[in-house]
Design an enzyme around this catalytic site. Structure first.
Site, mmCIF file in Angstrom:
data_model
loop_
_atom_site.group_PDB
_atom_site.id
_atom_site.type_symbol
_atom_site.label_atom_id
_atom_site.label_comp_id
_atom_site.label_asym_id
_atom_site.label_seq_id
_atom_site.Cartn_x
_atom_site.Cartn_y
_atom_site.Cartn_z
ATOM 1 N N TYR A 164 -1.684 19.880 -54.881
ATOM 2 C CA TYR A 164 -2.835 20.718 -54.541
ATOM 3 C C TYR A 164 -3.374 21.444 -55.771
ATOM 4 C CZ TYR A 164 -5.644 22.956 -50.961
ATOM 5 O OH TYR A 164 -6.686 23.349 -50.160
ATOM 6 N N TYR A 222 -13.042 16.107 -57.718
ATOM 7 C CA TYR A 222 -13.475 15.164 -56.675
ATOM 8 C C TYR A 222 -14.194 15.911 -55.558
ATOM 9 C CZ TYR A 222 -12.790 12.638 -52.248
ATOM 10 O OH TYR A 222 -12.961 12.109 -50.999
#
Ligand SMILES: [Zn+2]
Lengths: 134, 389
Positions: B288, B336
Site C-alpha cells: 500500500y 496509477y
C-alpha cells in the site's frame, strides 16, 4: 462570506472530567488502581488490564515531543490563518501520549524528543491543552 | 486451522479512468457493476452463482453507505447466504479475501464477490474531517491534516530514530512512477526525478505533494471460489496460500511505536507461516503506497529488511523496473490510481502478474506474489500471499 468556527471537542461521559479540568488549568488523566498504568484518553476500563478501578490524577504537564508535523495546509477552513502550525504527539512524563499543538515558537524549531510543558488556551469558548518548548 | 489453497481467485475486473476520473460521469454504483460484470466474465461464472458478498465503501455516508453489502446486493440483484462488510480502510479487501476463503472452506458459500468503488475525484469530495465526537475530540480540534498528518508524524519519528532521509522516500515515488510509465492505464506517466519530488510543495512536513498518493476514482472486483469450483473456470486459479490481518490502534496517538507497523508485522508473519514460504520465494510485491513512508515502514514490518533499514533497501532504484525487487508494478497509488481505499487494486495487479497478463510491465516468471494493505492511520493491515500452479 462564511465564518468558520474552529473545531472544539464534544465532551461525553468518558471525557467530561478531562475537559472540565482543562478549563480549571489542570491536565487530568486517569491512573489504574490495579496495574498502576496511566491512561489517555479517558475510559471506563483500563486498556491494559480491564480493571474498572480508575482514578483521576493531575499530570505534571511536562513531557517530550514524540513526533510532529508542520501543517502547511489547513485541516479545516477555520485554521487557514494559522498555517503553518505544528501538530504534535506529546509523551507526558507519566508515559501517556496525546495530540496537541506546539505554540509560541518558530515552527522550524521543533524536533522529536524536545522538552515541552502544557499551556492552556481558549478555543471557541472551551479550553484546550497546548504545549510550549522549554 | 489454515485456509491455504481452500480458495482461488478466478476473476478480476476494474474500470478505465481518464485523468483519474471515470469516463462518462458514471455513478459509484455503475462503475462497481461494470467491475463486477467484468470479473464474473473473466472467471466465466454467472451472477446467479454468487452466494457470498464482500464489500466496504466510503460512498453514501451517512445514509445508504452504512449498509454497503445490502445496498450493492440490491443494485446487482444478489441475495447472498454469506455477507461481510468489514471496514478497516485500505486493507479491507485483503481481509475480505481471508474471510471469504474461510467461509468457502467451511461450506458457508462457494462463489464470493469482493467489490469496491469510488467516484471521489469526479464528485470533488475529499476524505472528510473526523468529527469532534468520541475519539475524534482528542484530534480534530488540533487541526491534524487527515490523513497525511499521521503519516508525516510516522515519517519524522522514523527519521529521528534511524536517520532516514527525505531522499529515501523520494526514491519510492520515482521507482513507482517508472512502473506507471509501463502501464497504459496509469494516471501519471510523465518522467519523475528525485529532485522533482523534493521540490514539490510541502504538504505536511516531511511529506511533499509527490510523497502522497493520487486522488482518483476507480472500481475493482474479485471473484473467489472453492478449489472444486475453480476447476471449471475460464481463467487458471490463483490460489490463496496465506493470509493474516490485525490492527493496533485507530488514533495515531495510540500507535504503539510510530516507526513500526505492528499490525503489518503480525499479518505478514501469519501469512508467511500459513503459506509455508520465505521472503526469497516471493517474486512480486504489491504494498500500500498511500504515502511513500507507508511503503518504507511496510517493507520493514513484513521483514524484507530490518527495522531502520528501509531507506537503504529502496535506495538506488532497487524497486524500479529492472531492479532486484519488483514493487507496485502497476504504478501504485502514487502514480496509477488511488480511489480512497486502494487495497483491492493491489490484489488485482498481483493476480494479473501471476497470470502473465501484464505485457510491458510483466515480471518474468512470477509464481508467488505478496499483497499487503494498510488502512486508517497506519492502523490496520492485512497480508495475502497468492500463487499459481
Ligand atoms: Zn490496569
Amino acid at each position: 462570506m462564511t465564518e468558520y468556527k474552529k473545531p472544539i471537542p464534544t465532551p461525553d461521559g468518558d471525557s467530561k472530567t478531562f475537559w472540565d479540568g482543562c478549563s480549571e488549568g489542570k491536565l487530568l488523566i486517569q491512573k489504574c488502581n490495579d496495574c498502576k498504568n496511566h491512561i489517555f484518553y479517558p475510559r471506563e476500563v483500563c486498556p491494559h488490564c480491564m480493571s474498572d478501578q480508575l482514578n483521576w490524577v493531575e499530570a505534571s504537564g511536562k513531557g517530550k515531543v514524540y513526533s510532529y508535523t508542520i501543517a502547511r495546509r489547513a485541516a479545516h477552513p477555520s485554521l487557514i490563518e494559522d498555517v503553518p502550525y505544528i501538530v504534535a504527539l506529546i509523551e507526558l512524563d507519566e508515559g501517556v501520549r496525546l495530540m496537541s499543538n506546539i505554540i509560541n515558537c518558530d515552527v522550524e524549531e521543533v524536533r522529536c524528543d524536545m522538552d515541552v510543558k502544557v499551556i492552556f488556551q481558549k478555543q471557541e469558548g472551551m479550553v484546550l491543552p497546548k504545549f510550549e518548548l522549554v | 486451522m489454515s485456509i491455504k489453497r481452500a480458495a482461488a481467485i478466478v476473476g478480476v475486473g476494474d474500470v478505465e479512468l481518464e485523468n483519474g476520473k471515470v469516463i462518462g460521469n458514471k455513478s459509484v454504483f455503475q462503475i462497481q457493476a461494470m467491475a463486477a460484470k467484468r470479473a464474473l466474465d473473466d472467471a466465466g461464472i454467472k451472477k446467479e452463482e454468487v452466494d457470498g458478498l464482500f464489500t466496504a465503501g466510503l460512498w453514501g455516508l451517512p445514509g445508504v453507505g452504512q449498509f454497503p453489502s445490502a445496498v450493492i446486493g440490491e443494485y446487482l440483484g444478489i441475495q447472498p447466504r454469506y455477507s461481510d462488510s468489514t471496514q478497516i480502510g485500505g486493507s479491507s479487501f485483503e481481509a475480505h479475501v481471508g474471510h471469504a476463503a474461510a467461509a468457502i472452506q467451511s461450506g458457508l458459500c462457494e462463489v464470493a464477490l469482493i467489490l469496491y468503488g469510488s467516484t471521489q475525484a469526479s464528485d470533488s469530495v475529499r476524505l472528510p474531517v473526523k468529527p469532534t465526537t468520541l475519539t475524534g475530540q482528542y484530534e480534530t480540534p488540533f487541526g491534524l491534516p487527515n490523513p497525511v498528518g499521521a503519516y508525516a508524524m510516522a515519517a519524522h519519528r522514523h527519521m529521528h530514530q534511524y536517520g532516514t532521509k527525505q531522499e529515501h522516500l523520494a526514491e519510492i515515488a520515482v521507482a513507482t512512477r517508472k512502473w506507471a510509465q509501463l502501464n497504459p492505464e496509469a494516471t501519471k506517466r510523465e518522467p519523475l526525478s528525485i529532485d522533482d519530488v523534493l521540490n514539490s510543495k510541502m504538504i505536511s512536513d516531511p511529506l511533499h505533494l509527490l510523497d502522497c498518493c493520487l486522488v482518483t476514482d476507480g472500481a475493482g472486483a474479485i471473484v473467489l471460489v472453492s478449489a472444486e469450483r475453480a476447476k471449471d473456470c475460464r481463467k487458471k486459479p490463483i490460489w490463496i496460500l496465506g493470509q493474516g490481518e490485525s490492527h493496533s490502534h485507530w488514533s495515531i496517538h495510540a500507535m504503539p511505536d510510530l516507526a513500526t507497523v505492528t499490525s503489518a508485522q503480525k499479518s505478514g508473519k501469519a501469512a508467511f507461516e500459513m503459506a509455508g514460504v520465505t521472503h526469497d520465494d516471493i517474486d512480486v510485491v504489491e504494498i500500500y503506497d498511500s504515502f511513500t513512508i507507508t511503503v518504507l515502514l511496510t517493507l520493514e514490518a513484513l521483514g524484507f529488511c530490518k527495522p531502520g533499514e528501509g531507506g537503504d533497501f529502496v535506495a538506488n532504484q532497487r524497486t524500479a523496473p529492472g531492479g532486484v525487487f519488483p514493487l507496485n508494478t502497476n504504478g501504485g497509488g502514487l502514480s496509477y490510481a488511488h480511489p480512497g481505499m486502494y487495497g483491492i487494486f493491489l490484489l488485482i495487479e498481483a493476480v494479473r502478474q501471476l497470470r502473465g497478463e501484464c505485457a510491458e510491465r510483466q515480471v518474468e516468471g512470477a509464481k508467488i506474489a505478496l499483497v499487503n494493505g494498510i488502512g486508517g492511520s497506519l492502523s490496520t493491515s492485512s497480508t495475502c500471499i497468492l500463487g499459481r500452479d
